[in-house]
Structure formats: C-alpha cells, structure tokens
Write an enzyme that holds these catalytic residues in place. Sequence first.
Site, PDB file in Angstrom:
ATOM      1  N   LEU A 233      -9.002  -2.963   1.453  1.00  0.00           N
ATOM      2  CA  LEU A 233      -8.965  -4.182   2.252  1.00  0.00           C
ATOM      3  C   LEU A 233      -8.513  -3.826   3.665  1.00  0.00           C
ATOM      4  CD1 LEU A 233      -7.450  -6.728  -0.305  1.00  0.00           C
ATOM      5  CD2 LEU A 233      -9.858  -6.187   0.160  1.00  0.00           C
ATOM      6  N   ASP A 234      -9.469  -3.794   4.562  1.00  0.00           N
ATOM      7  CA  ASP A 234      -9.232  -3.347   5.933  1.00  0.00           C
ATOM      8  C   ASP A 234      -8.481  -4.409   6.734  1.00  0.00           C
ATOM      9  OD1 ASP A 234      -9.915  -1.564   8.300  1.00  0.00           O
ATOM     10  OD2 ASP A 234     -10.859  -3.445   8.918  1.00  0.00           O
TER      11      ASP A 234
END
Length: 582
Positions: A233-234
């Site tokens: 999850l950037d």
Amino acid sequence: MKHISDPEHTINKRLYKLYPPEIAERAVSSIIDLIFKYKSRIVPNEYHLSQKDIILITYGDQVNKDHEASLHTLNEFMNNHLKGVINSIHILPFYPSSSDGGFSVVNYNAVDPHMGSWREIEHISADYRLMVDGVINHVSQFSDWFKAYLSGDKYFQDYFIEMDPSTDLSKVVRPRATPLLSEFTDDEGKIRHIWTTFSKDQVDLNYQSHRVLRNVLDSMFYYIEKGATLIRLDAIAFIWKELGTECVHLPQTHELIQLMREVLHEVAPEVIIITETNVPHHENVSYFGSGADEAQMVYNFALPPLLVHSILTKNTETLTSWAQTLTLPSDKVCFFNFTASHDGIGLRPIKGILSDDEVNHIVEKVQEHGGLVSFRAEEDGTKTPYELNCSYIDALTNPNEDDKIRFKRMLLAQATVLVMPGVPGIYFHSLVGSQNYHDGVKHSGINRTINREKYNIDWLEKELSTQGSLAKTMFDSYKRLISIRINEEAFNPFGKFKFLDLDKRLFVVDQKCCKNIDRIIAIHNFSDEVVSCVLPDDILLPLCDILMSNCTINPSNVYKDSRKIILEPYQIMWLKGKVTEL
C-alpha cells in the site's frame, strides 16, 4: 459465522465507522457484491512466510531485449540466475503511468504495453510469489477517472477533493515542497483547485466516497486474481483527509487499512498487506495495528539510513541501541527489511534517532560521493532534506575508492539486512552493485532517477560473466549469502531475536525460531579494523561459522573452547549453535 450484512460483523462495523449511515448501507451492499464476484474467480492458497522468503524489488522493464516484452525478459533473467535462491518478486508499478516511475497510474487494471501484458504477469506469478503495488492514494491527472471528473460526469464528482484556495491548510503535513492544491481547468473552462499531496500529476482520491473504496478494492481483487499474494500500500499514511488535522496517520486511515485487509481475506486469506509509510519510526510501526488486524509487514524505513551512518562512522552504537527497541505486537507480523529501493534513502524515519549533526554528516558524505538531496516543506516554510538520492554502494563509499573496499562495505550492509528479524527485500541494483546513474538524472531532471537505471540484458549478462567485475563479485557473493540464509530456520521472520552489545564496531544479532534448537549469532564488523570480542557465557559452545564451511559435513572454523572471536575488517560471521534460552 456472521454475514457481512449483520451489524455485528466487523466489516459492517468498520464501514459504519467510516461513513454516515445512509452511505455505509450502500457501501455494505457494494462490498458484499464485490466479494461474491471474486469468490468464484479466486481460489485461496494457504501460505506462511518463512526464512525462504526473499523478495526482489525491481521495475518490470529493469532488463530489456530488442523485440521482446520486458516482463518476459525479466522472468527469463530470474529463471536463469535466481531460481531457487529468490522466491518472490515485487514488480514496481507496471500499469500505464504518466510520471514518477510508474506511481502516477493512468489505469489500475492494465499493464503498460511497453512491458508486456497480464499474460507475462501471470507467468511470473506462476514461478514466484508476486508482490504488486496498490498505488491507491492518488491517480494520474490523465486517468479516465480524473478526465471524467473534469468533464462533469456526475458519477465521478466525489472522487477527488476540491478546495477553496483560501482554506486554512497549514496543519497538513507536507511530504514534498510542491503545492498541496493544484490548478486544473475543467471542460467548461472553470478553474478547479484539487488536492495533490505529492505532485500535480498525482491527484488524491477521496475515500469519503464509498464508490472510490469499492472500485479500488475491485482492482486489488483483480491483482490477486492475476497472481498477487502480497500487496504494497503505497503512501498509505496520507489516504484519509480531514480538515483541521495533519491529514496523516488519521484513525480513519488505520480503519481503512484494517477494512481492506478484512475484505480481501474474505476471498484470499493468504494475502499479505505491506504498508509503505516513510515516516518517523514510531509512527511507521503503528501500522502493525494490534498485530492481527492491520499490516502483516511494515517497511523498516529506519534501517537504510542507520546502516549508512554506522558504516560511514565505523560505529554501531546507535544502530544497536535502536535495534534493541524493536518489538512486535504479535508473532503474526514482521518487518520488511531493505537498504535500497526505487526511491531514495529516507531521512524522516531517523528523526529522533540521529541528531541533526549526524544527519547532516550523512548528507555531506553522500553529496561528496556524487549523490543528491531532495527536500520537503516544513510548517514554518523552511525546507529540510527528506531523502538522499544515491545508489546504495555510492552512499557507503566514494566511487574513487578501491572496488575491494566498496564491495566489502556493500556486502556488509546487505548481509545485515539478511540477518535482521523479518523478510528481506533486495533492490535489483543492490544485487549487482549499481553505481550512480547521473546521465539519467540529466535526461529526466528527476533526482530519483539516479538509482533507476535500466539495463540491456546482453550488457548485463556480459557484466555478470566477467571475472573480477564489481557486478559479478557482488552478484555471486550476494547469492551465496541468500542460499545459506534460506536453509537456516533460525532466520524465520517470526522467530525470537535479541541484539547484543559486544563492541561499538560490531553489530550482533542472536536468533532462533519456534521449537528448533538451533540458533545463529550473526556478528558483523562495521569498521576497517581487526576487532575481537568475547561471547556471553549464556551462549553454548561449540559454534560453527556457516559462512566458512558446512558445519555438518566439514566442521572447520568451530569455536569449541574459546569464547573469544576475532573479526577482520568488514568481516561477516554467522555462528551456528544450540539454544539454551533466547
């Protein structure tokens, strides 16, 4: 088991926490439909992380061959050189993108045709565990979603965050020195001021719209269907916005991650969520949640700059004292350890760990070595360095130094990642000892390009076959260390560990796993001096250095009677023995 429609189901509860009742009701219905859609398309596949899990971090077009899809070339390279050594691969965003090395996504559900197609992705996921990016904080300004918003399409009007530019946004934490609000002109000629945390080409999504949540989850399920078992999850810390707050690490952000994990696990319980939050260490580890409800892995962002500091100063006191504070909320989570990545070496994670003078010393040394510095805006309007842009080997040594010293320091840093509790992530350029790519920076105007050089496969193969080349020496030595690590259960990411303070020049990790009676004491000399130390009395003898010999077949280098250990400059020693208690 409660159905999701039941108000007592945790997914239901989370949605009602995030949204007003009338919206939450619609969100529950859409999530139920989404889960039903993918349960018939995804077959769960039980998997548990172990010491065998090593993740290669690479671009999909890292290696290229004329007239061949680069993803196919990458898979061929992996199969020819790394099969049986590295079992997992993190392919950085391979979606169509307009900037930022793939992180300004135009279409979540497509593969950049220059790299290949979903067929190549599925082939790779058949051979390796696949980690993909959920670049879900923002989309490209050229995405269909944002184009539809600017065209006036009613369905997309709540997908983005429009603000009056006179709004007081002074509390909002800024990871960049760029404006928070960017101007766009819609199809009717009206100026819109839109929330853009990172750049004008990265338009933030509005998760207060349940449709945004639903469609993002749809894409994440699609990745799983195509073979992904790990989802990164950037920039997730910034995903929820609330006026009057810092808009980072909000309770709703944690609630959203927990919700996403739970929804994905309804269909694929083996999926691992990894949060990417390049922030001070104490904030970073909050994404473990309770140890059972949020990220299963968290990037250990403080490690890369601390290793640079320790090698440059030939002193591990700060590294050891920091490591001794590492704790995990459960035996179901672990750190994702690394030195380099597609981004630079973050400095925010060591806030409060290193002094300003120590940070400035790193900055000065990296600049001396040809590296660059990127800045962020502070609340008072000043700019401070937040990231060092440099290949990792050039951060550790001056490019003019002897290759033997450069190799030893680089291998020392990489070996330390391999013995840190958790799962190692290895950036492609670390495998081959890549140096600063100044031509790329000149061409792109982007500092991060310095560590993102792409290779012609024929050139790389030649480098890796040339005896004495830095690339071959690094590649072969790194592979050997990994081959030893993956066969030692003491390195299981969920095992027990402690850090020993034996000398200010040494970094020492003592590990064991589960019910296994073996332990490994990794001793790394961070100095250019010969260092001797004495092992504590509670460590049972004999001990055998598994880097020097196979302790079962040829038990040489065995410490039977003496607890005194002598290490040469930059020497790495992994001593295997039996456990009393750890």
